[in-house]
Design an enzyme around this catalytic site. Structure first.
Site, PDB file in Angstrom:
ATOM      1  N   VAL A 183     -19.751 -98.927  78.158  1.00 27.99           N
ATOM      2  CA  VAL A 183     -19.230-100.003  77.311  1.00 27.99           C
ATOM      3  C   VAL A 183     -19.680-101.310  77.943  1.00 27.99           C
ATOM      4  CG1 VAL A 183     -17.279 -98.747  76.317  1.00 27.99           C
ATOM      5  CG2 VAL A 183     -16.997 -99.958  78.481  1.00 27.99           C
ATOM      6  N   SER A 184     -19.862-102.324  77.114  1.00 30.55           N
ATOM      7  CA  SER A 184     -20.441-103.578  77.605  1.00 30.55           C
ATOM      8  C   SER A 184     -19.463-104.468  78.348  1.00 30.55           C
ATOM      9  CB  SER A 184     -21.042-104.365  76.438  1.00 30.55           C
ATOM     10  OG  SER A 184     -22.091-103.629  75.867  1.00 30.55           O
ATOM     11  N   THR A 185     -18.201-104.449  77.956  1.00 34.64           N
ATOM     12  CA  THR A 185     -17.242-105.355  78.590  1.00 34.64           C
ATOM     13  C   THR A 185     -16.047-104.568  79.107  1.00 34.64           C
ATOM     14  OG1 THR A 185     -16.066-105.778  76.528  1.00 34.64           O
ATOM     15  CG2 THR A 185     -17.892-107.273  77.071  1.00 34.64           C
TER      16      THR A 185
END
Length: 186
Positions: free
Chosen positions: A11-13
């Site tokens: 996941v990016s964040t």
């Protein structure tokens, strides 16, 4: 030697939840599963590096979606090339890509062709942009560290016996810059 089915979730964040990816990877029989909280814009990610190191010949890497592995087509193809060369299969669950099948290998080859095309286009655009800038009289590359006046001062100070280190300090540049300036004088 047992072959592993290894999952990779990203996941990016930090506020995004990888739970749905983990659930899908478990359902696909993945063990272990590496979980990353990092942007996909670079392949320089700690959990990806650890996951990649753990993979060996005959293993399978599984992701939920191919964009979880990386965002750039070039990075994806380079990664798939590396896995293929090491005898590691790749599966993406959502896109139903499986490099152990004929269709999966065809996708892999098509992705490689598109990545090569993308590299060529980028190179051609860069070259064309540089040619336009040169034709307009713009200097390409880093600006010079010293003006012509500063170079003359450096040469004069050196001729007067000042050390290269002292001249560099006064002009706020590296000793190597002063050495090159003085060398061009000779």
């Amino acid at each position: 030697m047992a072959m592993s089915i290894t999952g990779y979730a990203r996941v990016s964040t930090a506020d995004q939840d990888p739970a749905s990816q983990i659930e899908a990877l478990r359902a696909a029989g993945c063990d272990p599963i590496y979980i990353e909280h990092a942007s996909g814009t670079t392949m320089d990610r700690s959990q990806w590096a650890e996951c990649n190191r753990s993979l060996g010949r005959g293993d399978t890497l599984v992701v939920v979606r191919i964009d979880r592995l990386g965002r750039s087509l070039v990075d994806l193809v380079d990664t798939l090339d590396n896995l293929h060369a090491r005898g590691i299969q790749f599966r993406s669950l959502d896109e139903r890509i499986d490099t152990s099948t004929a269709l999966g290998r065809m996708f892999y080859q098509l992705a490689g062709a598109f990545a090569e095309y993308e590299r060529t286009l980028i190179s051609e655009r860069t070259r064309a942009g540089l040619d336009v800038a040169r034709a307009a009289g713009r200097r390409i590359g880093r600006p010079p560290a010293l003006t012509e006046e500063q170079k003359a001062s450096a040469r004069q100070l050196h001729a007067q016996g000042h050390s290269i280190a002292a001249i560099a300090r006064v002009l706020g540049v590296s000793r190597a810059t002063i050495r090159r300036t003085i060398a061009k004088m000779r």
